[in-house]
Design an enzyme around this catalytic site. Structure first.
Site, PDB file in Angstrom:
ATOM      1  N   GLY A   1       0.821  -1.204   0.000  1.00 46.17           N
ATOM      2  CA  GLY A   1       0.000   0.000   0.000  1.00 46.17           C
ATOM      3  C   GLY A   1       0.851   1.248   0.000  1.00 46.17           C
ATOM      4  O   GLY A   1       2.003   1.233   0.440  1.00 46.17           O
TER       5      GLY A   1
ATOM      6  N   GLY B   1       0.433   5.901   0.029  1.00 37.58           N
ATOM      7  CA  GLY B   1      -0.417   7.077   0.086  1.00 37.58           C
ATOM      8  C   GLY B   1       0.434   8.318   0.198  1.00 37.58           C
ATOM      9  O   GLY B   1       1.656   8.295  -0.049  1.00 37.58           O
ATOM     10  N   GLY B   2      -0.202   9.415   0.594  1.00 37.42           N
ATOM     11  CA  GLY B   2       0.493  10.683   0.661  1.00 37.42           C
ATOM     12  C   GLY B   2       1.559  10.740   1.729  1.00 37.42           C
ATOM     13  O   GLY B   2       2.468  11.575   1.671  1.00 37.42           O
TER      14      GLY B   2
ATOM     15  N   LYS C   1       6.556   0.251   7.589  1.00 33.46           N
ATOM     16  CA  LYS C   1       6.000   1.515   7.119  1.00 33.46           C
ATOM     17  C   LYS C   1       7.155   2.471   6.844  1.00 33.46           C
ATOM     18  O   LYS C   1       7.974   2.739   7.730  1.00 33.46           O
ATOM     19  CB  LYS C   1       5.058   2.121   8.167  1.00 33.46           C
ATOM     20  CG  LYS C   1       3.694   1.455   8.235  1.00 33.46           C
ATOM     21  CD  LYS C   1       2.748   2.264   9.120  1.00 33.46           C
ATOM     22  CE  LYS C   1       1.352   1.672   9.098  1.00 33.46           C
ATOM     23  NZ  LYS C   1       0.398   2.493   9.904  1.00 33.46           N
TER      24      LYS C   1
ATOM     25  N   ASP D   1      -9.206   8.299  14.860  1.00 25.77           N
ATOM     26  CA  ASP D   1      -9.474   8.019  13.444  1.00 25.77           C
ATOM     27  C   ASP D   1     -10.155   6.670  13.277  1.00 25.77           C
ATOM     28  O   ASP D   1      -9.752   5.844  12.443  1.00 25.77           O
ATOM     29  CB  ASP D   1      -8.170   8.064  12.638  1.00 25.77           C
ATOM     30  CG  ASP D   1      -8.418   8.266  11.133  1.00 25.77           C
ATOM     31  OD1 ASP D   1      -9.549   8.659  10.763  1.00 25.77           O
ATOM     32  OD2 ASP D   1      -7.493   8.020  10.338  1.00 25.77           O
TER      33      ASP D   1
END
Length: 500
Positions: free
Chosen positions: A41, A43-44, A64, A162
């Site tokens: 994965g 993302g930004g 990560k 979140d």
């Protein structure tokens, strides 16, 4: 195969056994301990990789890599703070079977890395897109699993900030593995009183430690706009803010509609119940509406308080509701049936399966299902058979129960009365039946004509996502010769009820 973590590398895949990237020359092992295998994965804020921990004999893990796409220095500072916050919060929370374990956190070659436990499974957003909207029993299952996690982090002065479907993963570990993982942390769910775990809460990048002072201080807006509580939208966050987001998550899963479209600004109220395709019980609706209260003082004060309400399942006699109802038996005089209904209504499928057996054995005064005879089956009241069947049917939205199994049995040309002289015909149908409901599996996967083998009982699927007719299972698992007897008894009882 090792995967190069250099963001500029054009050919990141490398042959097994290599230490340096054959394309760009970068060391393929972080700190000499962690080796990425594949990209899972991005993302930004960065990328995530499936990896292996060489210091733990190649045990799977996740890496990560912090790689924000910001140019502004202020945004970069905030992004770095969030990334470092995730490591800090995971470290502070320690070990919990439903939170990814932090393995390491460090910088290397100008990048920040976080190494944590690999959670295998899919998040609830993906599950919703693949399988469609959730039914009531699935929401009970979700709440019963996630609320203890929220209580755990709130007790340690952490707010997740979140909560949303994307950050809740249905773990794909088998039942024995889940029990083993839960046992490591010496943790038991307050609702189920068992270490069985289905969901994992991930992405603590937005998590924040709170105190009486910091919780009331206006700060940076963090969270996903569709799911955050009103006070969080104003830069404040409390433990109750997580409960609000969990409530929004539930109504989204029940409707499949954006939370933005489930609130009517003109009338200033939630309209999610009006958007349901299938009505739910008032019991669950009341819980969800209280989670969704805009005023914190009207909301639940803690996850434990929500769990208390979940446990106090009410049995409604309102024919217009979808709540579990057994009108054919006096529940006051049958606490075991009431307990079964409560267990089913909470999505505790394995506990309900075991309890179903217990009820029948106690009534027949036997120790094992294999000891039951057809005479024992006939002596048990029709009210009991119908009540148990109805409870399973209503809790699973007609996926589980003896009536469903009877439909499958008859569709395979199975009869409801067999004699000794046609035993082999019965045995043949029984094997087909077991294959259809998922009690057996191919010995060799993906081979159409592979011989079938029986799954171990603990490896059955105790979830609403199990094949139709999969549950209840243990009764016919131990007393396979009673299939036609029980199904015939149920049919007689149903006919008698219809004629009365």
């Amino acid at each position: 195969m090792p995967y190069c973590l250099n963001p500029s590398c054009q050919k990141p895949n490398n042959p097994e056994g290599g230490r340096f990237c054959m394309n760009c020359g970068k060391n393929l092992q972080l700190k000499g301990l962690y080796e990425a295998i594949s990209l899972i994965g991005q993302g930004g804020m960065g990328r995530a990789f499936q990896a292996k921990d060489l210091g733990r004999l190649g045990q799977p893990c996740a890496i990560k890599q912090f790689l924000p796409q910001f140019q502004e220095s202020e945004l970069m500072k905030k992004a770095i703070a969030l990334f470092e916050s995730e490591a800090a919060q995971l470290k502070a929370l320690g070990s919990h079977p439903q939170i990814p374990e932090l393995i390491a956190y460090f910088g290397e070659d100008g990048c920040l890395y976080l190494v944590q436990e690999l959670i295998e499974g899919e998040n609830l957003y993906i599950e919703l897109q693949r399988n469609g909207i959730f039914i009531e029993a699935q929401i009970y299952e979700l709440l019963a699993n996630i609320l203890p996690v929220l209580q755990f982090i709130h007790d340690r002065q952490v707010i997740h900030r979140d909560i949303k479907p994307d950050n809740i993963i249905r773990c794909s570990l088998t039942a024995p593995e889940l029990v083993q993982e839960a046992g490591k942390a010496n943790y038991q769910s307050p609702i189920t009183n068992s270490p069985q775990v289905n969901f994992v809460l991930v992405d603590f990048g937005a998590a924040k430690a709170f105190t009486t002072d910091t919780a009331n201080r206006t700060g940076t807006l963090i969270g996903s706009a569709e799911y955050i509580a009103p006070e969080q939208a104003r830069g404040k966050a409390f433990p109750q803010s997580d409960l609000y987001s969990l409530g929004v998550t539930c109504i989204y899963l029940l409707t499949g509609i954006s939370p933005f479209d489930l609130y009517d600004d003109e009338s200033d109220r939630w309209i999610w119940r009006e958007k349901l395709q299938t009505p739910i019980s008032n019991h669950l609706a009341v819980i969800l509406n209280r989670l969704l209260e805009r005023a914190i003082s009207n909301r639940y004060s803690s996850a434990n308080e929500v769990m208390h309400d979940l446990q106090s399942v009410t049995i409604s006699s309102d024919n217009n509701s979808n709540s579990l109802e057994v009108s054919c038996i006096n529940l006051h005089n049958s606490p075991q049936i009431k307990k079964l209904i409560e267990s089913l209504n909470l999505g505790q499928w394995q506990e309900s399966d075991l309890l179903t057996n217990t009820i029948i054995l106690e009534l027949a005064n036997k120790n094992r299902i294999a000891e039951l005879t057809s005479n024992d089956i006939d002596q048990i009241s029709c009210d009991i058979w119908v009540a148990i069947d109805q409870a399973w049917m209503q809790a699973s939205n007609n996926r589980f129960g003896w009536s469903i199994q009877k439909q499958i049995w008859k569709s395979l040309s199975g009869r409801l009365i067999y004699e000794e002289n046609n035993y082999w015909e019965f045995a043949k149908i029984y094997e087909k039946f077991a294959d259809r409901v998922g009690w057996r599996k191919p010995r060799w996967l993906n081979l159409e004509f592979s011989p079938k083998i029986w799954r171990k009982y603990e490896n059955l699927t105790f979830s609403i996502s199990a094949p139709r007719g999969h549950l209840p299972s243990l009764f016919f698992w131990e007393g396979f010769n009673l299939v036609d007897t029980v199904l015939y008894r149920l049919e007689i009882c149903r006919q008698s009820q219809d004629n009365s």
